[in-house]
Motif scaffolding. Structure first.
Motif, short mmCIF file in Angstrom:
data_model
loop_
_atom_site.label_atom_id
_atom_site.label_comp_id
_atom_site.label_asym_id
_atom_site.label_seq_id
_atom_site.Cartn_x
_atom_site.Cartn_y
_atom_site.Cartn_z
N PHE B 203 -42.33 63.12 -2.62
CA PHE B 203 -42.00 62.29 -3.79
C PHE B 203 -40.83 61.33 -3.59
O PHE B 203 -40.82 60.26 -4.18
CB PHE B 203 -41.76 63.18 -5.02
CG PHE B 203 -40.43 63.86 -5.00
CD1 PHE B 203 -39.34 63.26 -5.61
CD2 PHE B 203 -40.26 65.07 -4.35
CE1 PHE B 203 -38.10 63.87 -5.59
CE2 PHE B 203 -39.03 65.68 -4.32
CZ PHE B 203 -37.95 65.07 -4.94
N PRO B 204 -39.81 61.68 -2.75
CA PRO B 204 -38.70 60.73 -2.66
C PRO B 204 -39.16 59.34 -2.22
O PRO B 204 -38.58 58.34 -2.62
CB PRO B 204 -37.77 61.36 -1.63
CG PRO B 204 -38.08 62.80 -1.67
CD PRO B 204 -39.55 62.88 -1.92
N GLY B 213 -42.72 53.72 -3.76
CA GLY B 213 -41.27 53.46 -3.86
C GLY B 213 -40.84 52.93 -2.52
O GLY B 213 -41.19 51.81 -2.14
N ILE B 214 -40.14 53.78 -1.74
CA ILE B 214 -39.87 53.41 -0.35
C ILE B 214 -41.20 53.25 0.37
O ILE B 214 -41.44 52.31 1.10
CB ILE B 214 -39.02 54.49 0.35
CG1 ILE B 214 -37.69 54.67 -0.37
CG2 ILE B 214 -38.82 54.13 1.80
CD1 ILE B 214 -36.89 55.84 0.15
N LYS B 243 -42.61 52.23 10.75
CA LYS B 243 -42.45 51.83 9.35
C LYS B 243 -41.70 52.88 8.55
O LYS B 243 -41.57 52.75 7.34
CB LYS B 243 -43.82 51.58 8.74
CG LYS B 243 -44.49 50.37 9.37
CD LYS B 243 -45.78 50.06 8.70
CE LYS B 243 -46.42 48.84 9.35
NZ LYS B 243 -47.82 48.70 8.95
N GLY B 244 -41.26 53.94 9.21
CA GLY B 244 -40.44 54.91 8.51
C GLY B 244 -41.19 56.10 7.97
O GLY B 244 -40.60 57.00 7.38
N GLN B 246 -42.46 59.53 8.50
CA GLN B 246 -42.21 60.54 9.52
C GLN B 246 -43.49 61.25 9.91
O GLN B 246 -44.43 61.32 9.12
CB GLN B 246 -41.24 61.58 8.97
CG GLN B 246 -39.83 61.05 8.81
CD GLN B 246 -38.95 62.10 8.15
OE1 GLN B 246 -38.66 63.11 8.73
NE2 GLN B 246 -38.54 61.84 6.93
N LYS B 276 -46.33 50.58 -7.62
CA LYS B 276 -45.96 49.56 -6.66
C LYS B 276 -47.19 48.68 -6.37
O LYS B 276 -48.32 49.17 -6.42
CB LYS B 276 -45.48 50.23 -5.37
CG LYS B 276 -44.65 49.34 -4.47
CD LYS B 276 -44.17 50.15 -3.27
CE LYS B 276 -43.47 49.27 -2.26
NZ LYS B 276 -43.16 50.01 -1.04
#
Lengths: 707, 305
Positions: B203-204, B213-214, B243-244, B246, B276
């Motif tokens: 969720f973050p 989000g991110i 792209k981040g 993980q 988004k």
């Protein structure tokens, strides 16, 4: 027999240092309690930027070591050395300069550390102007000591004074060598050494801060105050001699045991191990000489609160010095290192040995300085029990926490994956232990407050004997030793040779370990793809250091399956050659960051941004403080030129004149990160500090992936 | 009475503490096998016992002797055990001069009233010291002269080899390995499990309801790396480090990743607030009868066995 000479002891200086000990002790413990509670309530207590964990933890360690224990040393030292030499201090002025200089240094530390002015090296965090002040004041202390020794009225120097002398000379050597740094501004400097070499020098210093600041001077105090309080002869003169010389010779070698399984050359690690192991009995020599001095006085121990404190102190010393060699064994160290086990270990020493001996000494000393009995024996007795309980409640949960966390890190499932792959799982599990530890710490602090009240009331009742009358005959001009005297007596009556001999003995280990690591190239094999940091990364690294990230994050992946699975390829010596100072860290309250930017665990710039802004929102349960102020703080780009120049002077191969165009590169890289953030609809101002920190984090560990 | 209270308060505190300790240990943590566990507990036990004994000793040591002295006017005779110990101590352990004969070994040193005895080095101490020196020499010879001991690198390679063998053995036991090729949608229980993982980990970046989000929005039909269960399984397992995203393959088991992928797919079309904007390409599942050339499921499906 020569005629008696009359003179006076200076008690005022001992009293002043005693007051400072009590006040700074309570301040240091209070800061300690605060940082302990920050691990329980990370969101409320980490008031950024000044009171976040990374800035306060160095304040706690420095306050306890140099302010509480430091002033404790000088209290007992000024009281005992005058009496052991039957002479007043050579110069009251120098004594006063020593006192006020030392307090000024502490005050400077208390102000600069929360402001983030730090050299980034553990227990040596103070920046270069304060380092210079320490050197000057230390010389004042030593000068005054030797001037007093030279006008003494007692021919032979007592064992306590051997320890004072060894302390003086060794701390001077350690402090100067480890603090060699190149200033770039008033409160910013870079360590002269880099990477592996910096690590070796730092832990040679760090371990011997334990040895020659927390141990040898306190053994000196023990040798004066324990036989005094018990009114018993010292158990064995022979033991004093053997354990003194073997202790100072062996201790200096032990530093590398802080770097086992690191990128330090293996031979240096092995020296650290075997010398730590051989330290066990010399250390215990001090303990048994203390405890056996109490033979025939154990009934007094029951009655006398001073002796109670001292017995627990000496016992804690024995336990900590047994545990130390054990922790230096590779198999044990593989488990204990980076966990709370180490924190428990140092607090058995700090609270038990230093704390309890200081308390005992003060309860003995203050009534004598003020010629009045202690205000309340009952209260002192209660303090003893509260403090003892405090130590247990402090240490035991942390032993469990340390071992449990290591077990969680190392555990694999049968199909070969980490059982606790998310680091934060292993941290949230520890919270109850951290809470219990904070409770133990608060008990200990409460005890210290009881003592403060008790001593305050004692002082109010009495009147300071500022100058205490004494008399003794002067030394005969010509002295010939007894026939058949112990060979060591000759050294005891020659202070300067004693000083030189101590110096030689302590230099051997340091030289044999440090010099080859600097001179022999094979000890730090270079890696072609490792390049200097970009200007933005360099600035980011300085922020990393300013915020004390190294207090919770290591940058050293050990060659263990559990670590390479979690963090990536284990760290190589060649990766750190441009790290002035090294930032390997010694504790993992958070995960290792040596390869934070490498493909295996890389996160996006936005992840890093959000995580620095609000760690708990990204990683629920995290204990990390928020660094949201970095989002608005403007980066000091004016310093780039000086920093690049300084780095080049230290041997980092930036091209000549690069400093003039460096800021252009810096802005370009920052804009790249801003663009990345913008893609995820995060807008930031240009040139804010968070961009530099993200750049540094994303760089970490990536060099060896480049071809 | 006061003594009793003091003693008991410590005991009570310890008992409370030990119980609270066991309350912490609900999480199933099995300690590494081997002697370390026992070593640790014995060190811990040693610490606690040493402190308790010291405290107790200080309080009680001379009580009985003093009482006996008061009662009889004579010092209490030593018990058999004490006599034995005292003999052993005198001959082998410390070899110290007894307190009565202390004046024989008293030196003429006097420092502000402090005297020194000339007791010999306790033999156990001396021999212990010699022993550590011998061990140190053997250690250095073994690791640096004869080189029969492993270097850290060798230790590491051994460890990795043993692990690899173990994992291989374990693999052959479980015949079917779930992977991106053979993964299928989980059932409702699996999706519920996936939701748990999602709300603990994902969720973050992807939002509490998958709104993005991110990371990208997971509820629309647009996908950066393909929208089939196979694609999602692969993306979660290997990540997209550039792209981040993980790689979670080390964190979660294939079964957990299947559940998670299924949950992610179950979010399709939920239209959460603050969604988004779409990223990537429109994804249409490839059907056997269908040959639309929109982005296809790129992973070849093995025929079901």
């Amino acid at each position: 027999m020569q005629a008696l000479e009359k003179f006076q002891y200076d008690n005022k200086i001992a009293r002043n240092f005693a007051y400072a000990t009590i006040i700074w002790g309570i301040v240091g413990m209070l800061v300690g309690l605060w940082v302990a509670l920050e691990l329980v309530f990370p969101k409320t207590l980490n008031v950024q930027p000044f009171f976040s964990f990374g800035r306060l933890r160095p304040l706690h360690t420095n306050a306890i070591i140099f302010a509480f224990v430091g002033n404790g040393i000088f209290t007992g030292y000024y009281y005992s050395i005058q009496r052991l030499l039957k002479a007043r201090m050579a110069s009251d002025l120098l004594s006063r300069i020593h006192f006020w200089g030392w307090q000024f240094i502490i005050l400077a530390a208390a102000l600069t550390l929360p402001m983030g002015m730090t050299s980034g090296k553990e227990y040596a965090e103070l920046e270069w102007p304060i380092d210079i002040a320490i050197t000057i004041i230390w010389v004042v202390f030593g000068w005054n000591m030797f001037a007093t020794i030279l006008k003494r009225r007692v021919r032979h120097l007592y064992v306590a004074i051997w320890f004072y002398i060894a302390t003086f000379i060794t701390v001077a050597v350690l402090h100067i060598v480890n603090s060699l740094e190149l200033p770039v501004s008033w409160f910013r400097s870079y360590s002269w050494y880099a990477g592996v070499q910096d690590a070796l020098v730092q832990w040679w210093y760090g371990h011997n801060a334990v040895a020659f600041f927390l141990t040898t001077p306190y053994l000196g105090l023990m040798y004066y105050f324990l036989p005094k309080a018990a009114n018993r002869p010292v158990y064995s003169y022979k033991l004093s001699i053997i354990h003194f010389w073997s202790l100072i010779f062996l201790y200096i070698w032990a530093g590398p045991h802080h770097l086992l399984y690191s990128a330090l050359p293996n031979w240096a690690q092995s020296l650290g191990i075997v010398f730590s192991f051989m330290l066990l009995f010399p250390s215990w020599g001090g303990m048994i000489n203390g405890l056996l001095t109490l033979r025939g006085a154990w009934d007094k121990v029951r009655e006398d609160v001073v002796l109670k404190f001292m017995v627990v102190a000496v016992t804690a010393y024995g336990m900590a010095t047994f545990e130390g060699p054990m922790l230096s064994l590779k198999t044990v160290n593989a488990i204990s290192h980076f966990t709370d086990w180490t924190i428990a270990h140092v607090h058995v020493g700090g609270l038990g040995w230093n704390g309890m001996l200081t308390f005992g000494m003060l309860y003995w000393l203050i009534p004598r300085l003020f010629k009045t009995p202690l205000y309340s024996k009952k209260l002192a007795n209660a303090h003893f029990w509260v403090a003892t309980l405090g130590i247990i409640f402090y240490a035991v949960p942390l032993y469990i926490a340390g071992f449990t966390q290591a077990a969680m890190w190392n555990q694999f499932t049968p199909d070969g994956r980490l059982a606790y792959p998310q680091f934060v799982e292993t941290v949230t599990y520890l919270k109850p232990f951290y809470a219990t530890r904070a409770f133990g710490g608060s008990l200990f602090l409460f005890g210290a407050l009881m003592m403060m009240y008790n001593l305050f009331m004692t002082v109010r009742k009495g009147k300071l004997v500022a100058n205490e009358d004494a008399e003794a005959p002067a030394l005969e001009k010509i002295y010939t030793g007894h026939t058949g005297e112990h060979w060591h007596r000759r050294i005891e009556r020659k202070p300067i040779p004693l000083l030189m001999l101590s110096l030689i003995v302590i230099l051997i280990g340091g030289i044999i370990e440090i010099v080859p690591t600097f001179l022999i190239k094979s000890n730090v094999p270079t890696i072609a793809s490792v390049k200097p940091y970009t200007p933005l990364e360099l600035q980011g690294r300085d922020i990393y250091r300013r915020e004390g990230c190294y207090t919770c994050h290591s940058q050293m992946i050990r060659p263990f399956r559990s670590e390479t699975e979690r963090y990536g390829e284990y760290s190589k010596a060649g990766e750190f050659v441009y790290d002035h100072p090294f930032q390997w860290g010694s504790k993992r309250t958070g995960p290792d960051l040596a390869r934070e930017g490498s493909l295996k665990i890389k996160k996006s710039d936005t992840w890093q941004f959000n995580h620095l802004d609000d760690p708990q929102a990204v990683t629920p349960g995290s204990l990390m403080p928020s660094y949201s102020f970095l989002l608005d703080a403007e980066l000091d780009t004016a310093s780039t030129v000086a920093k690049i120049r300084a780095m080049r002077k230290l041997g980092v191969p930036y091209a000549k004149g690069y400093e003039n165009t460096a800021n252009k590169d810096l802005t370009a890289q920052a804009d790249l990160i801003r663009a990345n953030l913008l893609k995820d609809s995060v807008r930031v101002k240009p040139n804010v500090e968070v961009l530099a920190l993200i750049a540094y984090l994303q760089r970490l560990g990536t060099d060896i992936e480049k071809k | 009475m006061r003594n009793l209270f003091q003693k008991h308060s410590i005991l009570t505190a310890l008992i409370i503490f030990l119980f609270s300790g066991s309350a912490y240990a609900q999480n199933n943590i099995s300690f590494p096998s081997g002697g370390m566990k026992y070593f640790f507990y014995s060190v811990l036990g040693f610490l606690i016992l040493a402190i308790i004994f010291t405290a107790y000793f200080i309080k009680q040591r001379n009580k009985y002797r003093q009482e006996a002295l008061l009662r009889t006017g004579k010092p209490m005779p030593l018990s058999g055990f004490r006599k034995l110990w005292s003999n052993f101590d005198k001959k082998f352990f410390t070899k110290a001069a007894s307190i009565e004969k202390e004046s024989d070994v008293l030196l003429d040193h006097d420092y502000d009233g402090i005297k020194e005895l000339d007791n010999t080095l306790p033999p156990w101490w001396k021999w212990g010291f010699y022993l550590t020196i011998i061990v140190a020499v053997i250690y250095l010879l073994r690791f640096h002269v004869f080189k029969t001991g492993p270097t850290p690198e060798q230790e590491y390679n051994n460890e990795m080899q043993i692990a690899a063998t173990k994992i291989e053995a374990n693999k052959s036991k479980n015949k079917i390995q779930l992977d991106e090729n053979n993964v299928t949608m989980a059932d409702a229980t699996g999706i519920a499990e996936g939701k748990k993982i999602y709300s603990g980990t994902c969720f973050p970046c992807h939002g509490a309801q998958g709104e993005g989000g991110i990371g990208p929005n997971l509820t629309d039909k647009y996908w950066l790396h393909g929208g089939s269960i196979h694609n999602i399984f692969k993306t979660i397992t290997d990540g997209v480090p550039d792209k981040g995203m993980q790689a979670w393959g080390k964190t979660f088991t294939p079964e957990e990743i299947r559940d998670l992928s299924s949950f992610v797919l179950s979010l399709q079309g939920t239209n959460p607030p603050n969604a988004k904007a779409p990223q990537g390409d429109l994804y249409v599942a490839a059907k056997a009868s269908d040959s639309v050339a929109v982005k296809k499921d790129t992973i070849k499906q093995k025929p079901a066995k």
